[in-house]
Design a protein around this motif. Structure first.
Motif: not given
Length: 289
Positions: A108-123
């Motif tokens: 029904d569409s072209a879709h792409l899912s991405l994720q970003l997770t917290s880590n030591e650098q972000t914390r």
């Protein structure tokens, strides 16, 4: 017919296509999860500074950068949480970090899912655990951006988020805008100015934040390129920023959930409870006139 292909250049690029609509979107997960290109028929909708894009030391100027966990900048790039001072650069870190592809499809569409997770650098700069998921959905003349923000911390998580799309324009004198507000905060002059529907594009820079927008959409008509663009956004987005620089072939219409410095002022700041998730959608549509 929908399709997703990959190509390896400097970065691995995912190419989403709607062949019937002659539409194509390119996404680069490892360069901040950014959309770098959106093409409809023969029209390039987005601007991209290719030289900055190829330099990993520089932020990308172009495409659709992701703003999280702040929009804009903080005074001296600092804020305080629980008595401790942290340094967080303009627009946050999501646009600079690699994102992980977690799902893709062509039903029904072209879709792409991405994720970003917290880590030591972000914390180190933002002491919260989170999971952010973005799904880009291309269908016809529209690009939908579905977002999910989940707080994995044991305390409420304050943040703002937004998108910073750069739209290509060759003659700004042929650009007409419909932004839902009668006044804006002028970042350059630090003043609140009246808005009558027009800007003076002979200024070196326009940086206008429309706070407390009265409608969940803004639009621009580019008469020289015969394109009409609409940006629709959920009610969590309180602010629309219009930004452009003289001599550059772009303008930005940016939906933000909060104005700049909200992490310090609290204005329209989202406080997400532990374990809770905020979902939001921004839809970009283009009509060829």
């Amino acid at each position: 017919m929908f399709a997703i292909a990959t190509q390896q250049e400097q970065y691995k690029t995912y190419v989403l296509s709607d062949e019937t609509a002659q539409a194509q979107v390119e996404v680069v997960p490892e360069r901040g999860g950014i959309v770098t290109r959106w093409k409809l028929q023969e029209h390039d909708i987005l601007y991209l500074d290719a030289a900055r894009f190829t330099n990993p030391e520089l932020t990308v100027r172009g495409g659709i950068p992701i703003l999280f966990p702040i929009c804009g900048n903080l005074p001296d790039n600092t804020y305080t949480h629980n008595g401790q001072t942290y340094t967080l650069k303009q627009h946050g870190f999501a646009r600079d970090l690699p994102w992980e592809v977690v799902e893709q499809g062509t039903q029904d569409s072209a879709h792409l899912s991405l994720q970003l997770t917290s880590n030591e650098q972000t914390r180190a700069v933002y002491p919260f655990d989170f999971l952010v998921n973005f799904t880009y959905k291309l269908q016809g003349n529209s690009l939908e951006i579905h977002q999910r923000f989940t707080n994995r911390s044991s305390e409420p998580m304050p943040f703002s988020t937004g998108l910073h799309p750069y739209f290509e324009v060759t003659d700004k004198s042929q650009l007409t805008l419909d932004i839902p507000g009668t006044e804006f905060y002028n970042q350059r002059s630090q003043s609140v100015d009246a808005y009558s529907g027009k800007f003076d594009f002979e200024q070196d820079e326009i940086d206008a934040a429309f706070r407390n927008v009265t409608r969940q959409s803004a639009s621009a008509t580019d008469l020289s390129r015969k394109l009409h663009l609409t940006v629709e956004y959920d009610s969590v987005y309180s602010t629309v920023v219009f930004w452009t620089v003289k001599g550059k072939d772009f303008y930005c219409l940016e939906p933000w959930t909060a104005p700049r410095n909200a992490l310090n002022t609290g204005e329209h700041l989202t406080h997400l409870e532990p374990g809770a998730t905020l979902e939001a959608i921004v839809k970009l549509s283009v009509t060829v006139l």
